[in-house]
Scaffold this active site. Structure first.
Site, PDB file in Angstrom:
ATOM      1  N   LYS A  55      45.721  49.494  38.193  1.00 26.16           N
ATOM      2  CA  LYS A  55      45.602  49.391  39.830  1.00 26.16           C
ATOM      3  C   LYS A  55      45.948  48.398  40.670  1.00 26.16           C
ATOM      4  CE  LYS A  55      40.278  51.037  38.755  1.00 26.16           C
ATOM      5  NZ  LYS A  55      39.584  50.800  38.389  1.00 26.16           N
ATOM      6  N   GLY A  56      46.634  47.269  39.639  1.00 24.69           N
ATOM      7  CA  GLY A  56      46.828  45.465  40.410  1.00 24.69           C
ATOM      8  C   GLY A  56      47.524  45.776  41.091  1.00 24.69           C
ATOM      9  N   ASP A 112      51.892  44.534  39.787  1.00 25.45           N
ATOM     10  CA  ASP A 112      51.302  43.042  40.169  1.00 25.45           C
ATOM     11  C   ASP A 112      51.765  41.664  40.031  1.00 25.45           C
ATOM     12  OD1 ASP A 112      50.251  43.579  37.942  1.00 25.45           O
ATOM     13  OD2 ASP A 112      48.188  43.357  38.410  1.00 25.45           O
ATOM     14  N   ASP A 115      53.654  38.884  33.808  1.00 22.99           N
ATOM     15  CA  ASP A 115      53.317  37.923  31.983  1.00 22.99           C
ATOM     16  C   ASP A 115      54.134  37.203  31.516  1.00 22.99           C
ATOM     17  OD1 ASP A 115      51.038  35.587  32.005  1.00 22.99           O
ATOM     18  OD2 ASP A 115      49.610  36.593  31.558  1.00 22.99           O
ATOM     19  N   PHE A 164      45.498  31.791  35.590  1.00 18.88           N
ATOM     20  CA  PHE A 164      44.511  32.985  36.434  1.00 18.88           C
ATOM     21  C   PHE A 164      44.521  32.995  38.157  1.00 18.88           C
ATOM     22  CE2 PHE A 164      41.470  36.493  36.344  1.00 18.88           C
ATOM     23  CZ  PHE A 164      42.350  37.308  35.802  1.00 18.88           C
ATOM     24  N   ILE A 165      44.645  34.548  38.378  1.00 16.57           N
ATOM     25  CA  ILE A 165      45.080  34.707  39.692  1.00 16.57           C
ATOM     26  C   ILE A 165      43.948  35.265  40.272  1.00 16.57           C
ATOM     27  CG2 ILE A 165      46.122  33.201  40.287  1.00 16.57           C
ATOM     28  CD1 ILE A 165      48.487  35.295  40.490  1.00 16.57           C
ATOM     29  N   ASP A 171      42.491  41.580  40.215  1.00 15.12           N
ATOM     30  CA  ASP A 171      40.986  41.145  39.646  1.00 15.12           C
ATOM     31  C   ASP A 171      40.171  40.424  38.072  1.00 15.12           C
ATOM     32  OD1 ASP A 171      41.948  42.745  37.510  1.00 15.12           O
ATOM     33  OD2 ASP A 171      39.867  43.762  37.189  1.00 15.12           O
TER      34      ASP A 171
HETATM   35  P1  5GP Z   1      52.210  40.981  30.833  1.00 13.37           P
HETATM   36  O1  5GP Z   1      52.867  40.888  31.935  1.00 13.37           O
HETATM   37  O2  5GP Z   1      51.769  40.212  30.247  1.00 13.37           O
HETATM   38  O3  5GP Z   1      52.221  42.442  29.747  1.00 13.37           O
HETATM   39  O4  5GP Z   1      50.938  41.855  31.511  1.00 13.37           O
HETATM   40  C1  5GP Z   1      50.444  41.413  32.744  1.00 13.37           C
HETATM   41  C2  5GP Z   1      49.575  41.919  33.175  1.00 13.37           C
HETATM   42  O5  5GP Z   1      48.075  41.267  33.079  1.00 13.37           O
HETATM   43  C3  5GP Z   1      49.732  42.059  35.144  1.00 13.37           C
HETATM   44  O6  5GP Z   1      49.936  43.336  35.467  1.00 13.37           O
HETATM   45  C4  5GP Z   1      48.120  41.537  35.174  1.00 13.37           C
HETATM   46  O7  5GP Z   1      47.115  42.784  35.280  1.00 13.37           O
HETATM   47  C5  5GP Z   1      47.540  41.124  34.199  1.00 13.37           C
HETATM   48  N1  5GP Z   1      47.577  39.985  34.664  1.00 13.37           N
HETATM   49  C6  5GP Z   1      48.540  38.711  34.404  1.00 13.37           C
HETATM   50  N2  5GP Z   1      47.660  37.994  34.294  1.00 13.37           N
HETATM   51  C7  5GP Z   1      46.946  37.837  35.602  1.00 13.37           C
HETATM   52  C8  5GP Z   1      46.281  37.080  36.572  1.00 13.37           C
HETATM   53  O8  5GP Z   1      46.050  35.481  36.488  1.00 13.37           O
HETATM   54  N3  5GP Z   1      44.776  37.832  36.943  1.00 13.37           N
HETATM   55  C9  5GP Z   1      45.175  38.912  36.853  1.00 13.37           C
HETATM   56  N4  5GP Z   1      43.627  39.306  37.510  1.00 13.37           N
HETATM   57  N5  5GP Z   1      45.683  39.480  35.947  1.00 13.37           N
HETATM   58  C10 5GP Z   1      46.626  39.107  35.306  1.00 13.37           C
HETATM   59 MG    MG Z   2      48.927  45.010  35.916  1.00 11.56          MG
END
Ligand code: 5GP
Ligand code: MG
Length: 189
Positions: A55-56, A112, A115, A164-165, A171
């Site tokens: 959803k982000g 969004d 990470d 964390f944002i 969210d």
């Molecule tokens: P990754 O790249 O670790 O597989 O996943 C990234 C996902 O983790 C993003 O799409 C998001 O949904 C969540 N995420 C990572 N960092 C943050 C953050 O700082 N805040 C929020 N709300 N979600 C995060």
């Molecule tokens: Mg995401």
């Protein structure tokens, strides 16, 4: 009276020190404009499918696609990810799949936050398996220092080393997505 994002954020928390605005509406809008211009230049004359990762990314996606001029097809996916036994083993599964046929088309994954990179690596493979001729990523926020999988977003609006944002679609326990700015959250406050 219309609330601005800072007031709303402060009101929604018990502690007013918990949220710090790091990117305001003006900066986000300017950066998305720059990313949209790059995408318009790179995909001129091409068939593009822009895919929102729910959803982000919903707010970023909607502000971005309004500025795209190649008349992209739009679609939405949703994934959930579960941590494995180690930090780097992450299982990503699709909970809402694509509906548009991406065979032979250019795909822009609109995410969004990139990470660790697991989500984007998984979705890129998934789209390639569906026959997309090219898959690139547009990220609202790139957290490059936390990468566990070597993936790169072709288009990045904002960079953040760590933290964390919330806000602008992001969210914390399904709250704060409606905030127009992006806030760093002190989860221990
Ligand atoms: P990754 O790249 O670790 O597989 O996943 C990234 C996902 O983790 C993003 O799409 C998001 O949904 C969540 N995420 C990572 N960092 C943050 C953050 O700082 N805040 C929020 N709300 N979600 C995060
Ligand atoms: Mg995401």
């Amino acid at each position: 009276m219309k609330n601005n994002g800072t007031e709303k954020a402060a009101e929604s928390c018990n502690s007013k020190n918990r949220f710090t605005c790091i990117f305001d509406e003006k900066e986000i809008t300017a950066r998305i404009g720059a990313v949209a211009a790059q995408i318009n230049a790179d995909y001129a004359g091409k068939n593009l499918v822009a895919v929102c990762v729910l959803k982000g990314a919903f707010m970023f996606f909607s502000d971005l696609v309004k500025q795209l001029v190649m008349e992209p097809e739009l679609d939405f996916v949703r994934v959930s990810s579960y941590c494995g036994q180690t930090e780097s083993s992450r299982a990503v599964t699709i909970t809402k799949d694509l509906e548009v046929n991406v065979q032979g088309k250019h795909v822009l994954l609109v995410e969004d936050i990139v990470d660790t990179g697991h989500t984007i690596a998984f979705l890129t493979n998934h789209l390639q398996a569906r026959g997309a001729c090219d898959v690139r990523v547009a990220a609202l926020v790139d957290k490059t220092e936390r990468r566990e999988v070597p993936v790169k977003a072709a288009y990045v609006a904002l960079n953040l080393p760590e933290g964390f944002i919330v806000g602008y679609g992001l969210d914390y326990k399904e709250k704060y997505r409606e905030l127009p700015g992006i806030y760093l959250v002190d989860l221990d406050a």
